[in-house]
Write a protein that holds these residues in place. Structure first.
Motif, PDB file in Angstrom:
ATOM      1  N   UNK A 131       0.878  -1.165   0.000  1.00 38.62           N
ATOM      2  CA  UNK A 131       0.000   0.000   0.000  1.00 38.62           C
ATOM      3  C   UNK A 131       0.921   1.222   0.000  1.00 38.62           C
ATOM      4  N   UNK A 132       0.749   2.101  -0.982  1.00 40.76           N
ATOM      5  CA  UNK A 132       1.634   3.262  -1.086  1.00 40.76           C
ATOM      6  C   UNK A 132       0.878   4.449  -1.653  1.00 40.76           C
ATOM      7  N   UNK A 133       1.004   5.606  -0.988  1.00 38.48           N
ATOM      8  CA  UNK A 133       0.291   6.790  -1.450  1.00 38.48           C
ATOM      9  C   UNK A 133       0.914   8.046  -0.866  1.00 38.48           C
ATOM     10  N   UNK A 134       0.658   9.168  -1.567  1.00 34.68           N
ATOM     11  CA  UNK A 134       1.046  10.487  -1.101  1.00 34.68           C
ATOM     12  C   UNK A 134      -0.043  11.443  -1.556  1.00 34.68           C
ATOM     13  N   UNK A 135      -0.709  12.101  -0.615  1.00 28.67           N
ATOM     14  CA  UNK A 135      -1.845  12.943  -0.973  1.00 28.67           C
ATOM     15  C   UNK A 135      -2.058  14.016   0.096  1.00 28.67           C
ATOM     16  N   UNK A 136      -2.893  14.977  -0.229  1.00 29.44           N
ATOM     17  CA  UNK A 136      -3.225  16.050   0.691  1.00 29.44           C
ATOM     18  C   UNK A 136      -4.724  16.239   0.771  1.00 29.44           C
ATOM     19  N   UNK A 137      -5.156  16.959   1.813  1.00 30.01           N
ATOM     20  CA  UNK A 137      -6.567  17.258   1.988  1.00 30.01           C
ATOM     21  C   UNK A 137      -6.827  17.790   3.376  1.00 30.01           C
ATOM     22  N   UNK A 138      -7.881  18.580   3.525  1.00 33.49           N
ATOM     23  CA  UNK A 138      -8.266  19.145   4.827  1.00 33.49           C
ATOM     24  C   UNK A 138      -7.122  19.932   5.467  1.00 33.49           C
ATOM     25  N   UNK A 139      -6.229  20.477   4.618  1.00 27.08           N
ATOM     26  CA  UNK A 139      -5.115  21.255   5.130  1.00 27.08           C
ATOM     27  C   UNK A 139      -3.942  20.435   5.627  1.00 27.08           C
ATOM     28  N   UNK A 140      -3.897  19.136   5.293  1.00 28.63           N
ATOM     29  CA  UNK A 140      -2.835  18.259   5.779  1.00 28.63           C
ATOM     30  C   UNK A 140      -2.217  17.478   4.617  1.00 28.63           C
ATOM     31  N   UNK A 141      -1.009  16.963   4.853  1.00 35.25           N
ATOM     32  CA  UNK A 141      -0.319  16.131   3.889  1.00 35.25           C
ATOM     33  C   UNK A 141      -0.066  14.749   4.499  1.00 35.25           C
ATOM     34  N   UNK A 142      -0.342  13.710   3.723  1.00 31.89           N
ATOM     35  CA  UNK A 142      -0.171  12.332   4.185  1.00 31.89           C
ATOM     36  C   UNK A 142       0.724  11.585   3.208  1.00 31.89           C
ATOM     37  N   UNK A 143       1.634  10.806   3.750  1.00 32.96           N
ATOM     38  CA  UNK A 143       2.482   9.932   2.941  1.00 32.96           C
ATOM     39  C   UNK A 143       2.576   8.591   3.659  1.00 32.96           C
ATOM     40  N   UNK A 144       2.445   7.492   2.928  1.00 25.29           N
ATOM     41  CA  UNK A 144       2.503   6.180   3.559  1.00 25.29           C
ATOM     42  C   UNK A 144       3.015   5.136   2.584  1.00 25.29           C
ATOM     43  N   UNK A 145       3.668   4.141   3.156  1.00 27.99           N
ATOM     44  CA  UNK A 145       4.069   2.971   2.381  1.00 27.99           C
ATOM     45  C   UNK A 145       4.168   1.771   3.315  1.00 27.99           C
ATOM     46  N   UNK A 146       3.432   0.719   2.982  1.00 27.59           N
ATOM     47  CA  UNK A 146       3.448  -0.537   3.746  1.00 27.59           C
ATOM     48  C   UNK A 146       3.727  -1.663   2.758  1.00 27.59           C
ATOM     49  N   UNK A 147       4.827  -2.347   2.965  1.00 28.44           N
ATOM     50  CA  UNK A 147       5.223  -3.419   2.045  1.00 28.44           C
ATOM     51  C   UNK A 147       5.445  -4.710   2.826  1.00 28.44           C
ATOM     52  N   UNK A 148       4.605  -5.696   2.555  1.00 26.84           N
ATOM     53  CA  UNK A 148       4.707  -7.016   3.181  1.00 26.84           C
ATOM     54  C   UNK A 148       5.119  -8.029   2.128  1.00 26.84           C
ATOM     55  N   UNK A 149       6.011  -8.955   2.512  1.00 24.77           N
ATOM     56  CA  UNK A 149       6.377 -10.014   1.574  1.00 24.77           C
ATOM     57  C   UNK A 149       6.874 -11.240   2.331  1.00 24.77           C
ATOM     58  N   UNK A 150       6.666 -12.396   1.744  1.00 19.68           N
ATOM     59  CA  UNK A 150       7.256 -13.631   2.241  1.00 19.68           C
ATOM     60  C   UNK A 150       8.698 -13.678   1.756  1.00 19.68           C
ATOM     61  N   UNK A 151       9.604 -14.101   2.642  1.00 18.72           N
ATOM     62  CA  UNK A 151      11.023 -13.979   2.319  1.00 18.72           C
ATOM     63  C   UNK A 151      11.778 -15.303   2.259  1.00 18.72           C
ATOM     64  N   UNK A 152      11.148 -16.408   2.631  1.00 21.92           N
ATOM     65  CA  UNK A 152      11.879 -17.668   2.546  1.00 21.92           C
ATOM     66  C   UNK A 152      11.327 -18.727   3.469  1.00 21.92           C
ATOM     67  N   UNK A 153      12.056 -19.815   3.578  1.00 18.76           N
ATOM     68  CA  UNK A 153      11.654 -20.942   4.416  1.00 18.76           C
ATOM     69  C   UNK A 153      12.247 -20.765   5.806  1.00 18.76           C
ATOM     70  N   UNK A 154      11.431 -20.951   6.824  1.00 20.30           N
ATOM     71  CA  UNK A 154      11.881 -20.784   8.207  1.00 20.30           C
ATOM     72  C   UNK A 154      12.415 -22.091   8.766  1.00 20.30           C
ATOM     73  N   UNK A 155      13.299 -21.973   9.751  1.00 18.04           N
ATOM     74  CA  UNK A 155      13.812 -23.128  10.481  1.00 18.04           C
ATOM     75  C   UNK A 155      14.012 -22.720  11.932  1.00 18.04           C
TER      76      UNK A 155
END
Length: 297
Positions: free
Chosen positions: A238-262
């Motif tokens: 989820x990634x976005x950069x936007x403004x509104x209501x007199x405010x600025x918002x920026x966000x980025x959420x990156x989830x991923x599977x990375x391998x086999x666990x032990x």
């Protein structure tokens, strides 16, 4: 079963269906906008009731989450890595603030025994949350009955809830599907910021949520879910950069599977003399009260 386990695998199965519907050539765009909603909508409805137990099949896996949120000049940035392996299962979550390197919280639930462990970074020890960095407490009686309550997948479950809620509110939220050059498939969904906030993808204080007005609520957070050719999840962003209501918002959420666990992904617990024991619910409640105060200070 709670809503979250269903939601995250509704997305997974929906994406499998997108990637499986025909063998698109590398880089070929699949339907967009209203056509994309029709393309996946019918199958989405067919499978939604069959996925409550699917999340328990994701075993012996490691994953990571990079989470960044900024509201005007206030911001948080953290990295979370986790692993789960074995039967019965051992689980570990490592949470690191990328804003304050001393802000560390690790949790470890070994398969054996009746206790689980928390490791606190220097900031929390200095603020008196615990006299030692390591703390032990009784394991939850319910175990992992509600998988999305586990810290390793809590935020991506909320991301998934937000995406499903956006789709349910308006099927046109599905904006596009594309076959990538390496055989992977990417699906794009627009999630209203209001839905992001309500599902607590980032747990925001009232001082911020009270400033989220009608313009920010309607702002869209593009969400991209990428799959391998076999339908397994590659990443969820989820990634976005936007403004509104007199405010600025920026966000980025990156989830991923990375391998086999032990078991080598599990931490080594120190000698008992270095561990503060929380024997019961009252002691745990007091610990979490102090932890909350330290985080809010």
């Amino acid at each position: 079963m709670s809503k979250r386990p269903t939601a995250i695998f509704v997305l997974g199965a929906l994406l499998v269906l997108v990637s499986a519907c025909g063998q698109a050539k590398a880089g070929t765009p699949l339907p967009k906008g209203d056509d994309a909603a029709d393309y996946v909508g019918g199958k989405f409805e067919q499978i939604i009731g069959k996925l409550e137990d699917s999340i328990t099949d994701t075993r012996d896996i490691t994953n990571s989450l990079d989470a960044y949120f900024k509201f005007d000049d206030k911001w948080v940035h953290s990295g979370v890595t986790s692993a789960r392996t074995g039967t019965p299962e051992s689980r570990a979550v490592r949470h690191r603030s990328l804003k304050n390197p001393d802000e560390i919280i690790d949790t470890y639930t070994p398969a054996d025994g009746a206790v689980e462990y928390t490791y606190l970074g220097p900031m929390y020890v200095q603020k008196g949350v615990s006299p030692t960095a390591w703390v032990s407490m009784p394991k939850p009686e319910t175990g992992l009955v509600v998988p999305c309550a586990w810290g390793g997948v809590l935020t991506p479950c909320r991301m998934a809830d937000s995406t499903v809620d956006a789709y349910k509110a308006d099927k046109r939220a599905v904006r596009g599907a594309k076959s990538l050059g390496d055989g992977r498939t990417a699906l794009t969904v627009n999630v209203p910021f209001d839905v992001f906030v309500k599902n607590k993808v980032e747990i925001l204080p009232p001082s911020i949520t009270s400033q989220v007005g009608p313009e920010l609520k309607k702002a869209m957070v593009p969400t991209t879910i990428t799959l391998n050719p076999d339908g397994s999840l590659v990443s969820f962003v989820m990634e976005a950069k936007f403004g509104g209501d007199g405010h600025q918002v920026e966000l980025k959420y990156e989830f991923k599977f990375t391998g086999k666990a032990s078991l080598q992904d599990m931490p080594r617990v120190p000698d008992a003399s270095q561990i503060t024991v929380l024997p019961d619910r009252a002691a745990m409640d007091e610990f979490y009260r102090r932890l909350g105060e330290a985080q809010g200070s």
